[in-house]
Design a protein around this motif. Sequence first.
Motif, PDB file in Angstrom:
ATOM      1  N   GLY A 450     -64.332   6.032  22.361  1.00 16.56           N
ATOM      2  CA  GLY A 450     -64.490   7.433  22.783  1.00 16.56           C
ATOM      3  C   GLY A 450     -63.499   8.167  22.251  1.00 16.56           C
ATOM      4  O   GLY A 450     -62.519   7.804  21.714  1.00 16.56           O
ATOM      5  N   VAL A 451     -63.515   9.480  22.810  1.00 16.17           N
ATOM      6  CA  VAL A 451     -62.546  10.313  22.423  1.00 16.17           C
ATOM      7  C   VAL A 451     -62.357  11.399  23.533  1.00 16.17           C
ATOM      8  O   VAL A 451     -63.389  11.870  24.102  1.00 16.17           O
ATOM      9  CB  VAL A 451     -62.784  11.271  21.113  1.00 16.17           C
ATOM     10  N   GLU A 458     -49.498  25.806  31.287  1.00 15.97           N
ATOM     11  CA  GLU A 458     -48.826  26.058  32.321  1.00 15.97           C
ATOM     12  C   GLU A 458     -47.256  26.399  31.919  1.00 15.97           C
ATOM     13  O   GLU A 458     -47.101  27.416  31.225  1.00 15.97           O
ATOM     14  CB  GLU A 458     -48.598  24.921  33.348  1.00 15.97           C
ATOM     15  N   TYR A 459     -46.261  25.693  32.478  1.00 11.40           N
ATOM     16  CA  TYR A 459     -45.020  26.260  31.562  1.00 11.40           C
ATOM     17  C   TYR A 459     -44.771  25.631  30.217  1.00 11.40           C
ATOM     18  O   TYR A 459     -43.979  26.222  29.380  1.00 11.40           O
ATOM     19  CB  TYR A 459     -43.708  25.494  32.432  1.00 11.40           C
ATOM     20  N   VAL A 460     -45.541  24.756  29.956  1.00 12.87           N
ATOM     21  CA  VAL A 460     -45.812  24.017  28.638  1.00 12.87           C
ATOM     22  C   VAL A 460     -47.100  24.414  28.116  1.00 12.87           C
ATOM     23  O   VAL A 460     -48.006  24.353  28.874  1.00 12.87           O
ATOM     24  CB  VAL A 460     -45.290  22.660  28.534  1.00 12.87           C
ATOM     25  N   HIS A 461     -47.323  24.649  26.938  1.00 17.47           N
ATOM     26  CA  HIS A 461     -48.431  24.750  26.083  1.00 17.47           C
ATOM     27  C   HIS A 461     -48.796  23.555  25.139  1.00 17.47           C
ATOM     28  O   HIS A 461     -48.024  23.681  24.240  1.00 17.47           O
ATOM     29  CB  HIS A 461     -48.682  26.122  25.342  1.00 17.47           C
ATOM     30  N   ALA A 462     -49.766  22.639  25.424  1.00 18.56           N
ATOM     31  CA  ALA A 462     -49.843  21.524  24.584  1.00 18.56           C
ATOM     32  C   ALA A 462     -51.321  21.375  24.725  1.00 18.56           C
ATOM     33  O   ALA A 462     -51.829  21.365  25.679  1.00 18.56           O
ATOM     34  CB  ALA A 462     -49.014  20.435  24.942  1.00 18.56           C
ATOM     35  N   HIS A 463     -51.957  20.514  23.862  1.00 18.47           N
ATOM     36  CA  HIS A 463     -53.350  20.173  23.603  1.00 18.47           C
ATOM     37  C   HIS A 463     -53.287  18.830  22.640  1.00 18.47           C
ATOM     38  O   HIS A 463     -52.627  18.308  21.744  1.00 18.47           O
ATOM     39  CB  HIS A 463     -54.232  20.949  23.350  1.00 18.47           C
ATOM     40  N   GLN A 464     -54.210  17.948  22.888  1.00 17.95           N
ATOM     41  CA  GLN A 464     -54.186  16.798  21.986  1.00 17.95           C
ATOM     42  C   GLN A 464     -55.779  16.155  21.920  1.00 17.95           C
ATOM     43  O   GLN A 464     -56.337  16.281  22.936  1.00 17.95           O
ATOM     44  CB  GLN A 464     -53.211  15.814  22.346  1.00 17.95           C
ATOM     45  N   ARG A 487     -54.780   6.681  22.932  1.00 16.85           N
ATOM     46  CA  ARG A 487     -53.797   7.677  22.724  1.00 16.85           C
ATOM     47  C   ARG A 487     -53.952   8.634  24.153  1.00 16.85           C
ATOM     48  O   ARG A 487     -54.831   9.015  24.351  1.00 16.85           O
ATOM     49  CB  ARG A 487     -54.158   8.710  21.333  1.00 16.85           C
ATOM     50  N   TYR A 488     -52.751   8.995  24.580  1.00 19.68           N
ATOM     51  CA  TYR A 488     -52.461   9.717  25.940  1.00 19.68           C
ATOM     52  C   TYR A 488     -51.828  10.868  25.643  1.00 19.68           C
ATOM     53  O   TYR A 488     -50.738  10.970  25.055  1.00 19.68           O
ATOM     54  CB  TYR A 488     -51.797   9.039  26.863  1.00 19.68           C
ATOM     55  N   LEU A 489     -52.386  11.912  26.407  1.00 17.88           N
ATOM     56  CA  LEU A 489     -51.384  13.163  26.541  1.00 17.88           C
ATOM     57  C   LEU A 489     -51.130  13.307  28.086  1.00 17.88           C
ATOM     58  O   LEU A 489     -51.961  13.421  28.841  1.00 17.88           O
ATOM     59  CB  LEU A 489     -52.218  14.366  26.228  1.00 17.88           C
ATOM     60  N   ARG A 524     -46.559  12.408  25.117  1.00 21.61           N
ATOM     61  CA  ARG A 524     -47.533  11.683  24.054  1.00 21.61           C
ATOM     62  C   ARG A 524     -47.326  10.420  23.843  1.00 21.61           C
ATOM     63  O   ARG A 524     -46.075   9.772  23.358  1.00 21.61           O
ATOM     64  CB  ARG A 524     -47.704  12.666  22.828  1.00 21.61           C
ATOM     65  N   ASP A 525     -48.288   9.490  23.998  1.00 12.72           N
ATOM     66  CA  ASP A 525     -48.218   8.189  23.949  1.00 12.72           C
ATOM     67  C   ASP A 525     -49.186   7.661  23.045  1.00 12.72           C
ATOM     68  O   ASP A 525     -50.336   7.847  22.912  1.00 12.72           O
ATOM     69  CB  ASP A 525     -48.274   7.499  25.655  1.00 12.72           C
TER      70      ASP A 525
END
Length: 749
Positions: A450-451, A458-464, A487-489, A524-525
Amino acid sequence: MMGRGGAIYAVLALVASGTLSQAAQAGDVETGGKPSVTSTGDQPQNGGDGSVRKADSREEHIHVTARRLDQARAALQPAIGATQTNFSRKAIEANPGADNAPLNSILLQAPGVAQDSYGQIHIRGDHNDVQFRLDGVALPEGVSVFGQALMTRFAHSMSLTTGVLPAEYGFRQAGVIDIQTKNGVSDEGGTLSGYGGVRDYVQPAIQYGGHWGQWDGFITADAVHNRVGIENTTPSYNAIHDLSNQYHVLGHLRYTLRPETRFSLTAGLSNAWYQLPNNPGQQHQFATPLFKADNRPVQEDAPDSSHLDEHQQQITDFAILSWQEDHEKVSAQTSAILRYSSMRYSPDWVGDLVYNGLAQQAARSVFSSGVQSDVTWHVNRTHTVRGGVQAYGERAVSKSSSLVYPVDEEGTVSPQTVKVHDSSGKTGALYGVYLQDEWHLARSLVFNGGVRFDGVEEYVHAHQLSPRVSLVWTPWHGGRFHVGYARYLTPPPFETIGTTSLDRFEGTSAAPANYQNDRVKAERDNYYDVGFMQQLTRHWHVGLDAYWKQAKNLIDEGQFGAPVILTAFNYHRGRVRGVELTTDYSTGPLTLYGNLAVSRATGKEITSAQWNFDSDDLHYMRNHWVHLDHDQLITASAGGSYAFFHRTNHPLQFSGTMIYGSGLRKDRETAEGTIPNGAHVPQYVTFNLGLVQALRHMPWLGGHTMQLRLDVINLFDRRYMLRDGSGVGVGAPQYGLRRSVMGGVALSL
C-alpha cells in the motif's frame, strides 16, 4: 479459516481461555469476504413443548447482527504483517485490579512496553508516539500527561499493534492501541462496584448496558480519590502532597437501521485534579527575603520544599459519531470526531520563586475536530482492496502568567518581582489518504502492499508519500514468517510544541541559557521488521520479532520547568532497534505467558527547542550519539492465572503479574564532565497478585452475582526508582508505587 475471497491468516499465539495473546499477523479476521456468521434469528425456533419462541428468535437476531457488524468493522483495519497483542475481556479481568487498574498497567504486560513516570509508557523505544483508537476510530491527541482520559473500565477488549503497520495507520506509529468499547449487546446488564485500600484509595463505579429493539446502549462512570495521583519523589511509603480526585464517564449508543447499516455515538469525559508531590531537602536558589509578590513582602523565611503547594488539573472530552455499512462486496465506516483537552498548572507562588526563580501559572488546551473514513472492497478471491482518508483541524492555545526577579547586567537580583504574561494560539490541520491491496499469491503466501500520503500544516509544514509492504508466509501448520518495510511521517505533537516568547524573559531570573529556538520538525522514518511465530503444541506458542528504525528529525519529549507539561524537540538523527521474544501456554483453567524485549534507542544532535538544554549538553550531543532518556535495554513481563472450581457457581481465580526493567537513563559524571543519559537507574522487578471469588446466581443474593476481589500491588514492597531527576528533559525524581493492598466488591444489578 476460509472466506469468500480466500482466507488470510489468523492470530497464531491465541490463548485458548481468551486471555492475553501476542501474534505476528497476516490478518486476525476473515478479510477475503464477509465474516460468515449464520443467522438463525430469521427463522422461528420451536421449543421443547412445540411452541414458537419468537422472543428468543429476535434476541438471537440482535446478537448475530451486532456480532457480524463488529467483525465487519474489525475487517476494515486488519494488522496484516504487523505484530499484535490482544487483551480479551478475560485477560483484563485476570489482571490484578481488572477494570479498576490503570490502562497502562494492562499494556505493560505486552512485549516491548516500558513504564515511565506520570503513567507514561514507551513502546519499542519511542516516546509517546502512541495512537489510541475507539472501535477503530483514531482519537486526536490531547495535552494529558499523567491524567488517563481512557480508563480500563471502558474496554470490552483491546489490542496493541506494533511493527510495520499497514497503510491505514498514520500519524502515530510506535503502537496503535485499539479499544473495543463495551456495548449494550456484549455487556448487557448492570454492575455496581466499590474498590479501595491504602492511601485513602476509594473508587466507586457503576455500569449498565442493554438493548431495546433496534437500539442498544451502554454507560459507565467512576470516581477516584487517593493519595497516589503521581509518582512519589522519594522512596518513602507515602508521598508528600499527592492527593488526587478524578472522575470518568463513557457512553455508547447504537442504532441498527437494518442488518447492513448501523449508526453509533460514543462520548466520554474525564476530569482529573492532582497535587504535585513535594521533594524535601531542596536548596533554594535565591536568598530571603528577596522575593516579593506584587511589591508586597510575603514572608521573611524561605518555605521548606516539603511544604510547597502546586496543583495541576486536566480535562478531556470527546465524541465520535459513526455510520457503518456492510454489504457482500463492500464494507465501510465513516466517523466524525471531536476532542477537547486542557491542562492548567497552579504554582506555589512563593516557593517556585525561591527554588526556581520562576513562578508560572500555565494553561494549555487543544480542540480537534475531524473525519475518518475506511472502505474495504472484496474484489475477488485473491484481492481485497482498502482505502480511506483521515483529516483533522486543530486549535491549540497556550497561556502563562509568570512572576520573576529582574536581574541586571552584573547579575544582581532585584528584590522586587515583575510579572510576565505570554499567550499564543495556532490553528492547523493534519490529513492522510491511503490505498492498499491484500493479495493472496498462494494459499500459504500473502502480500500486503500500500501507499499512504500524509500532510501536516501546523507549526511545521510537511508532507510525504509513504510506501508500506509486508509479506506473510505459512510454510507449515502452525508456523508463520513475516517481513515488512514501512516509510513513516510523524508530525510533531501539536499540543507539546513550546511557544514561549523568550525575549520576554530577557534580564530576569528565568532568562534561558541560550536563545536558540528552532521549530520542531516532522520525523521521517524507514522501519523494518521481521518475525516468526510457531505453535509448538496445541496449547503452547512462541514468537520472535526483530525491528530496526532509522529516523531523521527523531521526535522526543521532555519536562522542562515546574509544570508537568511535556515539550517536544528533535534529534537530527535517530536509531531504534530491538528484539522481542514471546510465549504463552493455556489449557483449561490455567494460563501462562511471558515476554522478553531487548531494545536500544539513540539520537544525535538536538536541532529544535535548544533553549531548554544546557550548552554543554548541546555541544556533547552535537558530536556524540546519546541514549534517549526513555531508553531501557531489557524489559520483561510475565503472568498467569488459574481458576479453581471453574465448573461451579463459585469459581475462585488466582492471578499474578511480573514486570522487570533494567532501568531508564540518567546522566553519568566523568572526569571530563557530564555525559547526558550516559548511565541508567538501578534495575527493578515487581510482582502483583489478584484473588477473585465469584458467587453466581446465589438465592440469598436474589439470583444476582457478586464478585469479591483482593489485590496486592508490589507484593514484596520493592523500593525502585523510575527517574533520579537527571537526564535530558527529566524534571524530578520519581519512584515506583510501594506495596498496596486493595479490595473490592461488585454486584450485578
